[in-house]
Design an enzyme around this catalytic site. Sequence first.
Site, short mmCIF file in Angstrom:
data_model
loop_
_atom_site.label_atom_id
_atom_site.label_comp_id
_atom_site.label_asym_id
_atom_site.label_seq_id
_atom_site.Cartn_x
_atom_site.Cartn_y
_atom_site.Cartn_z
N HIS A 1 0.84 -1.22 0.00
CA HIS A 1 0.00 0.00 0.00
C HIS A 1 0.87 1.26 0.00
O HIS A 1 0.43 2.30 0.48
CB HIS A 1 -0.95 0.03 1.20
N SER B 1 15.76 21.62 -15.36
CA SER B 1 14.59 22.44 -15.65
C SER B 1 15.06 23.74 -16.27
O SER B 1 16.12 24.26 -15.94
CB SER B 1 13.83 22.73 -14.35
N LYS C 1 16.81 21.64 -10.24
CA LYS C 1 16.11 20.42 -10.59
C LYS C 1 16.96 19.40 -11.34
O LYS C 1 17.79 19.75 -12.17
CB LYS C 1 14.88 20.75 -11.46
N GLU D 1 10.05 8.72 -16.33
CA GLU D 1 8.70 9.25 -16.56
C GLU D 1 8.23 8.92 -17.98
O GLU D 1 7.07 8.57 -18.20
CB GLU D 1 8.69 10.77 -16.38
#
Length: 481
Positions: free
Chosen positions: A165, A286, A292, A299
Amino acid sequence: MTDGKTNESKQATWGGRFEEAMDDVALRYSASVDVDKRLAEQDIAGSLAHVQMLADVGVVTQDEAGRIRKGLETVRERIRTGAMEWSDDREDVHMNVESALVEEVGDVGGKLHTGRSRNDQVATDMRLWTREACRASAARIDRFLAVLALRAEHTVDVLLPGYTHLQRAQPVRLAHHLLAWTEMLDRDRGRLLDAATRMNESPLGCAALASTTFPLDRAQTATTLGFDRPMRNSLDAVGDRDFLVEAVSALACCAVHLSRIAEELVLWSTQEFGFVVMSDAFTTGSSIMPQKKNPDMAELARGKTGRVIGDLVNLLVTLKGLPLAYNRDLQEDKAPVFDAFDTVDDTLEVLTGALAHAAFQPAKMQAALREGFLDATELADWLAARGVPFRDAHHVVGHLVAKAHATGRTLGELTLDELREQNERFDESAFAALDMETAVERRDLPGGPARGRVRAAIAELRERLGARGVDLTAFDVREEP
Ligand code: ARG
């Protein structure tokens, strides 16, 4: 619209039945050569097998077959060197190749298509192409497994929380986690190879739908092309595409597995987890936030999985309303099949590279083990091993967790008196059960995370890969966790 004039090139293609030129839009709409020229090698291999067989059964002479063979080889060379001029007017790869052949060798080239239809031709080409693609993707999966096997060897000592979970549950070894990924991918590999085996039958000789009057030797062309046997039913052979559904299903399942792995890499590279730092070569920055470092490859792996699932749905929906045998709808099978293989192959390669060099962070993993009461099961098992029914033990430890949580402590920081308040059987030795390494080592069953089990699993994986001819010394991977 059409000009009503007789179209000579159309008559050359389709014969005397047609008087009007094809509408430009209709031509563009139906031409598939941009997509299916990828089948050129398979198409020519099929034609070479077919024409040799035609000669062997006496439908054409050996001399004619020889001239056609030479012509096909010339066309093939032209395709390989990029000199082939593909034309939409010639609709698809089959007609482009055949026209080029006739230009090359003259009228005798027209004998190649004796006893054959594009329907059995395209079904044959797709089986040949997909068979090879399945094998190539399986080999890519082996490389992915090899990298994980090597990374597992260097991460046996690293403990991290196992989750259910997405809540910290029980400690495991990082190597055990990486090996779980290999199991998922190894099954995908098996599914791809199973599909390759089942599809390995020849449609050639089934012609348009009902075979042909010529005395073709279907067994000969099947053998020449490496098929196990000719397909049993001509309608099925030209009308069905379940072999593509199977291959793309296996790819969709593989993509879903890669997506789940990618999702873990995305989570693990957050500051909240901090379990992994992806290498610069597989991350991006970024354009606005200088701090970043984004796990874009992971992704994208997750994102591209949607395409592969879409490819599978595309195929299934294309097939669902089709009567036997061939229908032109089937021309639409190619784009999803090519896209699914391309996407999964690229994803495998990118994730293999990313995982070879990702820096796992044992200290962060260790820190995560300290919070979340991952040792609660240990304490319950300790009581259960001393005769307390497990359900009661579970209840007792639940109270202890609540107490520790309320007072900002770990279970190990409770006093023996506090333990004994909940159950008198507790003694000092209960605290020893709370050590994470001990907790993992006590899970010493087949498939479990104890060191010996994990080492054996790595050795077994190495052996499996070795038997498939994968050379593990050929991989460049990070040697620290
Ligand atoms: N380009 C077609 C396909 O991919 C080849 C078969 C065409 N057959 C036909 N009868 N129009 O399906």
